[in-house]
Design an enzyme around this catalytic site. Structure first.
Site, short mmCIF file in Angstrom:
data_model
loop_
_atom_site.label_atom_id
_atom_site.label_comp_id
_atom_site.label_asym_id
_atom_site.label_seq_id
_atom_site.Cartn_x
_atom_site.Cartn_y
_atom_site.Cartn_z
CE LYS A 105 47.36 22.23 59.64
NZ LYS A 105 47.49 20.98 60.39
CG ASP A 145 43.99 22.02 61.29
OD1 ASP A 145 44.61 21.12 61.85
OD2 ASP A 145 43.96 23.19 61.74
P1 NAD Z 1 37.76 21.35 65.99
O1 NAD Z 1 37.38 22.58 65.28
O2 NAD Z 1 36.98 20.10 65.71
O3 NAD Z 1 37.73 21.59 67.57
C1 NAD Z 1 38.38 22.63 68.22
C2 NAD Z 1 37.80 22.73 69.63
O4 NAD Z 1 38.57 23.66 70.40
C3 NAD Z 1 36.35 23.22 69.68
O5 NAD Z 1 35.64 22.50 70.67
C4 NAD Z 1 36.49 24.69 70.14
O6 NAD Z 1 35.37 25.17 70.82
C5 NAD Z 1 37.68 24.55 71.06
N1 NAD Z 1 38.39 25.80 71.32
C6 NAD Z 1 38.73 26.79 70.45
N2 NAD Z 1 39.35 27.79 71.12
C7 NAD Z 1 39.41 27.40 72.42
C8 NAD Z 1 39.94 27.98 73.60
N3 NAD Z 1 40.53 29.16 73.58
N4 NAD Z 1 39.81 27.30 74.76
C9 NAD Z 1 39.21 26.09 74.79
N5 NAD Z 1 38.70 25.49 73.71
C10 NAD Z 1 38.80 26.14 72.55
O7 NAD Z 1 39.32 21.12 65.69
P2 NAD Z 1 40.17 19.79 65.80
O8 NAD Z 1 40.25 19.18 64.46
O9 NAD Z 1 39.71 19.01 66.97
O10 NAD Z 1 41.61 20.42 66.10
C11 NAD Z 1 42.02 20.79 67.43
C12 NAD Z 1 43.53 20.82 67.45
O11 NAD Z 1 44.03 19.55 67.05
C13 NAD Z 1 44.18 21.84 66.50
O12 NAD Z 1 45.36 22.32 67.09
C14 NAD Z 1 44.51 20.99 65.28
O13 NAD Z 1 45.56 21.55 64.51
C15 NAD Z 1 44.94 19.73 65.98
N6 NAD Z 1 44.93 18.55 65.13
C16 NAD Z 1 43.77 18.12 64.54
C17 NAD Z 1 43.82 17.00 63.71
C18 NAD Z 1 42.59 16.42 63.09
O14 NAD Z 1 42.71 15.38 62.42
N7 NAD Z 1 41.41 16.97 63.31
C19 NAD Z 1 45.04 16.35 63.47
C20 NAD Z 1 46.20 16.83 64.10
C21 NAD Z 1 46.11 17.92 64.93
#
Ligand code: NAD
Length: 417
Positions: A105, A145
């Site tokens: 990561k 991510d």
């Molecule tokens: P992203 O940046 O697209 O979205 C994150 C969202 O969370 C945004 O809407 C933001 O406003 C919101 N957010 C941030 N802080 C917050 C809070 N305190 N309360 C409520 N909402 C909040 O990111 P993503 O890619 O959707 O990733 C989200 C999670 O999923 C992370 O933990 C990431 O590691 C995990 N994840 C993502 C992927 C991927 O392929 N994108 C894969 C596996 C895991």
């Protein structure tokens, strides 16, 4: 939201599972510690000619089962320990999904909304230059991510290929289709979260049709999960982002909410909502399914006793602290752990990598079918381990299964020198 150190959470999760395995202490320590962590400071010229320095990390946790694999996060809260934890979760996620990859990561300490696109490109390319000696199609394969996506992946790929004088799209995944990306990659994380939730409902004999769902975080993972579960007949009654949440008893139309967020920057203010609510209020709603899809530690031991959902499918990485997890276990909340529920991202990244290596591209239907099959099969493997070995939770079952797979690969390789 708690400030529990996520790396400590990872170590606790492994210790809990290790009690059910016959492994030496030294071996367990190896499985809790990254092999190496790059820490670098990127000096980058801003649009006004000034120089700014950005701290960046890449942790390569374990490569026993294949090349290190994992995303790159842009966030002001990135720390060395957060990156270490996220890289370890990737090891156990690739092992739980049984794909031939290890875990890594990366991250840059930055709020990308403070910078222009040209500045972000220079920052990303500076990081890619630092990463180039470490990454490679058979060595370490980054992905998107939080706050990164196809645009950043394309910049990293182009920088790597320019320096190495090669064409190697499989050096990174999550690319745009025209740069060698895979159909279905953007939707994959939300999709696995929903497929895993649907398996959990079936396991409990509950109906997804008409079930109520709350989704915390409306980015890539959260909004796609909301859209897919709505299409399956569930009612998405609450969603939120970092500005707050909204509630609608009759269900939101997730596509319309996404469009509103794209136009205004937030879900808050969406005109069809019955009312607004805080993130904590959303997390404690009495719903059938809760999908935390924001960041780590959303549910801590203070909040856990108030959780009223029957099932939680973890789209985010590490959204429940170990102490909260124990409380939810006692209260019989079925938690589908992140290392299976959100594995869709890395599983389709694996499919993208396979397609890049073969220079042969699959249809979206094939990607989705293979993804669904992987999640359904591995969910069943976890249920089998949970029941036959009388394990306390699906999370511990996932770690037991994953640790065994990583240990087997490590033993096969032996210790050298
Ligand atoms: P992203 O940046 O697209 O979205 C994150 C969202 O969370 C945004 O809407 C933001 O406003 C919101 N957010 C941030 N802080 C917050 C809070 N305190 N309360 C409520 N909402 C909040 O990111 P993503 O890619 O959707 O990733 C989200 C999670 O999923 C992370 O933990 C990431 O590691 C995990 N994840 C993502 C992927 C991927 O392929 N994108 C894969 C596996 C895991």
């Amino acid at each position: 939201m708690s400030d529990v150190n996520p790396y400590q959470s990872l170590r606790t999760q492994i210790d809990e599972a290790a009690q059910y395995l016959d492994v030496a202490d030294g071996q367990i320590e190896r499985l809790k510690t990254p092999e190496r962590v790059l820490e670098t400071n990127l000096s980058v010229e801003m649009d006004d000619g000034s120089i700014e320095v950005f701290r960046a990390y890449r942790s390569q946790f374990n490569g026993d089962r294949g090349p290190y694999k994992g995303g790159i996060r842009y966030h002001p809260g990135v720390t060395r320990d957060e990156v270490k934890a996220l890289s370890g979760w990737m090891v156990y996620k690739t092992a739980t999904s049984d794909i031939p990859l290890g875990g890594g990561k990366g991250g840059i300490v930055i709020d990308p909304s403070d910078y222009s696109e040209a500045e972000l490109e220079r920052i990303t390319r500076a990081f890619a230059e630092e990463l180039t000696p470490l990454i490679g199609v058979d060595r370490d394969v980054p992905a998107p991510d939080v706050n990164t996506g196809q645009r950043e992946m394309n910049w990293i790929k182009d920088t790597y290929e320019t320096i190495e004088n090669t064409t190697e799209p499989g050096v990174i995944t999550g690319k745009d289709i025209s740069s060698g990306g895979s159909e279905g990659r953007v939707e994959a994380t939300g999709r696995s979260t929903v497929v895993a939730a649907s398996e959990a409902f079936e396991y409990l004999g509950k109906d997804l049709e008409g079930a109520t769902v709350a989704v915390q975080g409306y980015g890539n993972a959260g909004w796609i999960a909301a859209k897919l579960i709505y299409e399956m007949g569930a009612n998405v009654v609450a969603v939120s982002d970092s500005s707050g949440g909204i509630y609608r008893e009759e269900s939101f139309d997730p596509v319309a909410v996404k469009e509103f967020k794209r136009e205004t920057g937030s879900v808050v203010g969406y005109p069809d909502a019955d009312r607004e609510l805080t993130n904590d209020e959303l997390l404690t709603l009495d719903v059938d399914l809760l999908v935390p899809a924001a960041l780590e530690n959303a549910i801590d031991e203070q909040l856990a006793p108030d959780i009223a959902a029957d099932v939680i499918s973890e789209a985010a990485n590490g959204p429940i602290t170990p102490a909260a997890d124990e409380i939810l276990r006692e209260e019989d909340v079925l938690v589908v752990p992140d290392i299976l529920a959100n594995a869709g991202g890395v599983v389709v990244s694996y499919f993208e990598w396979v397609q890049n290596r073969q220079r042969f591209y699959w249809s979206e239907d094939r990607v989705n079918e293979e993804l669904d099959e992987t999640i359904v099969d591995q969910f069943q493997t976890l249920i089998d381990a949970y029941e036959s070995r009388d394990l306390p939770s699906l999370r511990i079952a996932a770690y037991v299964v994953a640790l065994e797979r990583v240990i087997d690969a490590g033993e096969e390789a032996g210790t050298w020198p």
